[in-house]
Design an enzyme around this catalytic site. Structure first.
Site, PDB file in Angstrom:
ATOM      1  N   ASP A 347       0.810  -1.205   0.000  1.00  0.00           N
ATOM      2  CA  ASP A 347       0.000   0.000   0.000  1.00  0.00           C
ATOM      3  C   ASP A 347       0.848   1.261   0.000  1.00  0.00           C
ATOM      4  O   ASP A 347       0.942   1.972   0.983  1.00  0.00           O
ATOM      5  CB  ASP A 347      -0.956  -0.056   1.179  1.00  0.00           C
ATOM      6  CG  ASP A 347      -1.610  -1.415   1.209  1.00  0.00           C
ATOM      7  OD1 ASP A 347      -2.221  -1.770   0.205  1.00  0.00           O
ATOM      8  OD2 ASP A 347      -1.460  -2.129   2.195  1.00  0.00           O
ATOM      9  N   THR A 348       1.427   1.516  -1.157  1.00  0.00           N
ATOM     10  CA  THR A 348       2.374   2.599  -1.365  1.00  0.00           C
ATOM     11  C   THR A 348       2.336   2.928  -2.847  1.00  0.00           C
ATOM     12  O   THR A 348       2.007   2.066  -3.655  1.00  0.00           O
ATOM     13  CB  THR A 348       3.798   2.122  -0.979  1.00  0.00           C
ATOM     14  OG1 THR A 348       3.820   1.804   0.405  1.00  0.00           O
ATOM     15  CG2 THR A 348       4.852   3.162  -1.274  1.00  0.00           C
ATOM     16  N   VAL A 349       2.685   4.170  -3.207  1.00  0.00           N
ATOM     17  CA  VAL A 349       2.905   4.463  -4.624  1.00  0.00           C
ATOM     18  C   VAL A 349       4.330   4.926  -4.811  1.00  0.00           C
ATOM     19  O   VAL A 349       4.865   5.697  -4.027  1.00  0.00           O
ATOM     20  CB  VAL A 349       1.924   5.522  -5.170  1.00  0.00           C
ATOM     21  CG1 VAL A 349       0.503   4.996  -5.151  1.00  0.00           C
ATOM     22  CG2 VAL A 349       2.021   6.839  -4.421  1.00  0.00           C
ATOM     23  N   SER A 366       3.174   7.175   0.751  1.00  0.00           N
ATOM     24  CA  SER A 366       2.483   5.993   1.267  1.00  0.00           C
ATOM     25  C   SER A 366       1.574   6.315   2.443  1.00  0.00           C
ATOM     26  O   SER A 366       1.848   7.235   3.221  1.00  0.00           O
ATOM     27  CB  SER A 366       3.524   4.958   1.712  1.00  0.00           C
ATOM     28  OG  SER A 366       2.901   3.838   2.304  1.00  0.00           O
TER      29      SER A 366
END
Length: 526
Positions: A347-349, A366
């Site tokens: 769950d991060t970009v 994130s």
């Protein structure tokens, strides 16, 4: 090694003047628009990150943290640590005495001060030509007027619908009649749009002074220690990068409290093995990669914390001699017994941008868990991250939660340098998986000479506790080979987060971009 053109897939993207690689087409478009408007790679990166905070709300947001590396020709690499701190009143002893042994994402203490907005402003001030008003404009437009939900985002959203329903703010802003939006649904975030407009007009104080009141009021009834003073006192900091050389490529990471150190430990271990002689998809290579990663993560879980509390020095941990002692413990024929590692999330970009002046920005943002803490402010529409779940509770551990302390942080941007010039800006999403993802990409490029897209697309493995987890692309023969070496192998049902990369071909004056098809990844150039 290039891809097989007889098989479905995607090629790397080639361009000359600018390149952006992100996990979402709208974010890549925002970055390219910023470049074409005269912005630098830093302006484009912030525009893309802000857009992702709207169109991938389960992965990132203004309620999260940010780390950044910037490489410009002829000057040292610039790093920024935009991670937030625990409350000044935080005490591990209080939780320990109550019998709490871990901070879960359902705990109010998983929310630390979000560092993203302050970091975005710092990146723009140091390396941009635009202000927050211009950089946030695409995100404001998408939040206010709506954006279509892409297939991967819709897929991920469904897994969090039940948890989001439990919070009034999250249910109000991030569900449609109690349900996750379907693919193609036009989603709007009017409250978040208003908050972004306030930040665009008044800068970080609109977040750390004005929106902070709403955040503190939301968390206080749940038992959080955070106060408005904790927000007002927040500052990120410039950070001197750390590096280690892997077979001629200087891999650059940020120092703790991030886990970039783990990448360097892992690559130092892998350098002791002749990986190029092994099948890149075979059990021998995968076994060595897994065992080296388990060793490196054991180092992380023992030592990595806010640097003010670390007991071992960074140079000693990334020392080649230390890595040799770790490599010598690896048995090529069987799995070792080691402490179990944290369960990975995704769950991060991560995004990267390179401009015509060859400024390369490696940027990661994130909220940690899917939809972070699953807590959103009802008035301002800010979804709060869960980064505090990375704290230990044992008061004797260097990473124990404490007053104004930063937790060990999983998000890590990276660069690859050769002879002082940036050749590669890259990163991999996937929480705890990220160090192994970095090493996977680097070894694919260096040892196996894969092209950039193939290096990202290559099937991956990791470990969760005592289980070895493989993607569906791992062959049955490789799974059998791992099982023969003592691995308990299961196939992962949900993919880890993807990765993005841009390579700079200095000789030909070409930029090469790649993005992960496991997500809605998009590399664009012009």
């Amino acid at each position: 090694m290039s891809r097989d053109f007889h098989s479905p897939g995607r090629s790397a993207v080639f361009a000359c003047d600018g390149m952006a690689a992100t996990s979402h087409p709208l974010a890549s478009a925002a970055a390219i628009d910023a470049l074409k408007a005269g912005g630098t790679a830093a302006d484009a990166a912030v525009a893309a990150a802000a857009t992702l905070a709207v169109v991938e709300p389960h992965m990132t947001g203004i309620g999260g943290d940010c780390f950044c590396l910037v490489a410009k020709p002829g000057v040292p690499v610039w790093g920024y640590n935009g991670s937030g701190r625990a409350a000044a009143a935080a005490r591990a002893e209080v939780l320990w005495d109550k019998g709490v042994r871990a901070i879960g994402i359902d705990s109010p203490h998983c929310v630390t001060v979000p560092g993203a907005i302050e970091a975005w402003a710092a990146v723009l001030q140091s390396h941009g030509r635009f202000g927050l008003d211009r950089a946030l404009a695409p995100a404001i437009r998408h939040a206010e007027h709506g954006f279509p939900v892409t297939p991967r985002v819709a897929y991920d959203w469904t897994f969090s619908a039940e948890a989001l329903r439990a919070d009034p703010g999250a249910a109000r802003h991030y569900l449609i009649d109690g349900r996750a939006p379907a693919t193609g649904h036009i989603m709007r975030f009017p409250a978040l749009a208003a908050t972004l407009k306030a930040i665009a007009a008044r800068g970080p104080k609109a977040f750390y002074e004005e929106a902070a009141a709403d955040i503190v009021a939301t968390l206080a009834p749940r038992g959080s220690w955070l106060t408005r003073e904790d927000f007002a006192n927040h500052r990120g900091e410039e950070a001197t990068p750390i590096a280690s050389n892997y077979r001629g490529l200087d891999v650059v990471e940020l120092p703790p409290n991030g886990q970039g150190l783990v990448v360097l430990v892992l690559l130092n271990i892998l350098e002791r093995f002749d990986l190029a002689s092994l099948n890149p998809h075979g059990p021998e290579r995968l076994h060595i990669a897994l065992e080296a990663a388990r060793m490196a993560f054991a180092v992380r879980d023992t030592h990595v914390a806010d640097p003010a509390w670390m007991r071992a020095s960074v140079p000693s941990l990334i020392d080649k001699g230390f890595a040799a002692t770790l490599a010598n413990r690896i048995d090529r024929s069987k799995r070792m017994k080691l402490p179990s590692a944290p369960t990975p999330g995704s769950d991060t970009v991560y995004l990267t941008v390179v401009d015509r002046d060859r400024m390369a920005v490696s940027f990661i943002n994130s909220i940690y868990s899917e939809f972070g803490s699953k807590i959103a402010t009802e008035k301002t529409g800010i979804l709060l991250h869960s980064r505090g779940a990375c704290f230990a509770v044992d008061p004797s551990h260097p990473n124990a939660i404490g007053p104004s302390k930063r937790p060990m942080n999983t998000i890590i941007p990276a660069l690859g340098m050769r002879d002082g010039r940036c050749e590669l800006a890259f990163g991999v999403m996937g929480a705890h998986y990220q160090p192994m993802g970095h090493a996977h990409v680097v070894t694919n490029l260096v040892d196996y000479r894969m092209d950039l897209q193939a290096a990202i697309d290559s099937p991956r493995v990791f470990f969760e506790g005592e289980d070895t987890i493989v993607e569906r692309g791992i062959s049955a023969a490789a799974i059998d080979g791992l099982a023969q070496r003592g691995h308990h192998v299961t196939v992962r049902q949900r993919p880890w987060g993807g990765g993005q990369a841009i390579a700079i071909d200095w000789q030909r004056g070409v930029l090469i971009g790649a993005s992960d098809a496991r997500k809605d990844g998009c590399a664009l150039g012009y």
